[in-house]
Design an enzyme around this catalytic site. Structure first.
Site, PDB file in Angstrom:
ATOM      1  N   ASN A   9       0.866  -1.175   0.000  1.00 24.58           N
ATOM      2  CA  ASN A   9       0.000   0.000   0.000  1.00 24.58           C
ATOM      3  C   ASN A   9       0.906   1.230   0.000  1.00 24.58           C
ATOM      4  O   ASN A   9       1.482   1.564   1.020  1.00 24.58           O
ATOM      5  CB  ASN A   9      -0.893  -0.045   1.254  1.00 24.58           C
ATOM      6  CG  ASN A   9      -1.712   1.220   1.431  1.00 24.58           C
ATOM      7  OD1 ASN A   9      -1.806   2.047   0.532  1.00 24.58           O
ATOM      8  ND2 ASN A   9      -2.316   1.366   2.606  1.00 24.58           N
ATOM      9  N   TRP A  10       1.002   1.853  -1.148  1.00 21.82           N
ATOM     10  CA  TRP A  10       1.959   2.961  -1.278  1.00 21.82           C
ATOM     11  C   TRP A  10       1.438   4.272  -0.702  1.00 21.82           C
ATOM     12  O   TRP A  10       2.169   5.254  -0.631  1.00 21.82           O
ATOM     13  CB  TRP A  10       2.342   3.154  -2.751  1.00 21.82           C
ATOM     14  CG  TRP A  10       3.079   2.007  -3.352  1.00 21.82           C
ATOM     15  CD1 TRP A  10       3.363   0.799  -2.765  1.00 21.82           C
ATOM     16  CD2 TRP A  10       3.621   1.942  -4.682  1.00 21.82           C
ATOM     17  NE1 TRP A  10       4.056  -0.001  -3.641  1.00 21.82           N
ATOM     18  CE2 TRP A  10       4.219   0.670  -4.832  1.00 21.82           C
ATOM     19  CE3 TRP A  10       3.659   2.827  -5.762  1.00 21.82           C
ATOM     20  CZ2 TRP A  10       4.847   0.269  -6.012  1.00 21.82           C
ATOM     21  CZ3 TRP A  10       4.277   2.433  -6.941  1.00 21.82           C
ATOM     22  CH2 TRP A  10       4.867   1.165  -7.059  1.00 21.82           C
ATOM     23  N   LYS A  11       0.151   4.315  -0.392  1.00 24.68           N
ATOM     24  CA  LYS A  11      -0.456   5.521   0.202  1.00 24.68           C
ATOM     25  C   LYS A  11      -0.172   6.756  -0.662  1.00 24.68           C
ATOM     26  O   LYS A  11      -0.151   6.640  -1.878  1.00 24.68           O
ATOM     27  CB  LYS A  11       0.020   5.700   1.648  1.00 24.68           C
ATOM     28  CG  LYS A  11      -0.187   4.432   2.476  1.00 24.68           C
ATOM     29  CD  LYS A  11       0.028   4.620   3.960  1.00 24.68           C
ATOM     30  CE  LYS A  11      -0.196   3.288   4.666  1.00 24.68           C
ATOM     31  NZ  LYS A  11      -0.100   3.402   6.123  1.00 24.68           N
ATOM     32  N   GLY A 234       2.827  -1.173   4.260  1.00 23.46           N
ATOM     33  CA  GLY A 234       2.904   0.248   3.919  1.00 23.46           C
ATOM     34  C   GLY A 234       4.346   0.661   3.677  1.00 23.46           C
ATOM     35  O   GLY A 234       4.912   0.412   2.614  1.00 23.46           O
ATOM     36  N   GLY A 235       4.970   1.241   4.693  1.00 22.76           N
ATOM     37  CA  GLY A 235       6.318   1.798   4.572  1.00 22.76           C
ATOM     38  C   GLY A 235       7.333   0.902   3.873  1.00 22.76           C
ATOM     39  O   GLY A 235       8.066   1.356   2.986  1.00 22.76           O
TER      40      GLY A 235
HETATM   41  P1  PGA Z   1       2.799   0.282   7.599  1.00 18.29           P
HETATM   42  O1  PGA Z   1       1.336   0.501   6.928  1.00 18.29           O
HETATM   43  O2  PGA Z   1       3.327  -1.008   7.054  1.00 18.29           O
HETATM   44  O3  PGA Z   1       3.598   1.468   7.160  1.00 18.29           O
HETATM   45  O4  PGA Z   1       2.598   0.229   9.061  1.00 18.29           O
HETATM   46  C1  PGA Z   1       0.458  -0.575   6.767  1.00 18.29           C
HETATM   47  C2  PGA Z   1      -0.841  -0.080   6.193  1.00 18.29           C
HETATM   48  O5  PGA Z   1      -1.291   1.013   6.554  1.00 18.29           O
HETATM   49  O6  PGA Z   1      -1.467  -0.757   5.355  1.00 18.29           O
END
Ligand code: PGA
Length: 252
Positions: A9-11, A234-235
């Site tokens: 999930n690249w946001k 995410g990150g």
């Molecule tokens: P994160 O994000 O791995 O940066 O904690 C996960 C997500 O929000 O899907």
């Protein structure tokens, strides 16, 4: 056997150009990996370009949200047919950031799921408690409420097409992962709940990802748990080597 699914999930990150170079690198790193679903979810603006890069590879394309109507006077929104047109196969729905900052509720999540299923997109539906809820021992209540609301009135066949992502809000972007035991406990609860809300077949076949500070270092212990079927990352999905390392470790 549930097939493992690792999604990035690249946001709100990566221009089109940056997205293409990330996925070009990723493509090379995971070239030999099979038997596992690999998904990248860039921002809307990069979907078209990334779609070309992942064509005929083992990487599938996902979006981070969608609106439930196909078209209309809804300034700024993007619909399922628009995503399908770009070769999108998955769509994240009800991420805690959408629930927290953009007003998503179990009701709107349910509408988005319906729209996705109507257009043969695979929803990745996010649920998870926040820190005060966990500390007040309300985790299971919150999860039950989110599942009952978000998954309301779906048939068993529809439910089998959905991927769930358990993401404790306190673990997202904080570097504070749930322990494999904590995650497994909730995953097992969700599976049991699916058995009650749908049937045993649904409970056994729906894939449940864990999300929240997943890294190449902690993925192996998480994926070793019987009810954890993958990760929403995410990150660590923003750099090809770390995302590829997660994929490789999950495959083992
Ligand atoms: P994160 O994000 O791995 O940066 O904690 C996960 C997500 O929000 O899907």
């Amino acid at each position: 056997m549930r097939k493992i699914i690792i999604a990035g999930n690249w946001k709100l990150n990566k221009t089109s150009r940056e997205a293409m170079s990330l996925v070009e690198e990723l493509k090379r790193e995971v070239l030999d990996i099979d038997g596992i679903d690999i998904v990248v979810c860039p921002p809307f603006t990069a979907l078209d370009d990334v779609s070309e890069v992942v064509l005929d590879t083992n990487i599938a394309l996902g979006a981070q949200n969608l609106y439930w109507q196909d078209s209309g006077a809804m300034t700024g929104e993007v619909s399922a047919p628009m995503l399908k047109d770009l070769g999108v196969q998955y769509v994240i729905i009800g991420h805690s950031e959408r629930r927290q900052f953009f007003g998503d509720t179990n009701e709107t999540v349910n509408k988005r799921i319906r729209a996705a299923l109507t257009h043969a997109l695979t929803p990745i539906v996010c649920i998870g408690e926040n820190l005060p809820e966990r500390e007040a021992n309300k985790t299971f209540d919150v999860i039950r409420h989110q599942c009952e609301g978000s998954l309301a009135n779906l048939t068993a066949d529809e439910m089998k097409k959905i991927v769930l992502a358990y993401e404790p809000v306190w673990a997202i972007g904080t570097g504070k992962t749930a322990t494999p035991q904590q995650a497994q406990e909730v995953h097992a609860f969700i599976r049991q709940l699916l058995g009650k809300l749908f049937n045993a077949d649904v409970a056994q076949s729906v894939r449940i990802q864990y999300g929240g500070s997943v890294t190449p270092e902690n993925i192996a212990a998480l994926i070793a748990k019987p009810d954890i079927d993958g990760a929403l990352v995410g990150g660590a999905s923003l750099k090809a080597p770390s995302f590829a390392a997660i994929v490789k470790s999950a495959k083992k």
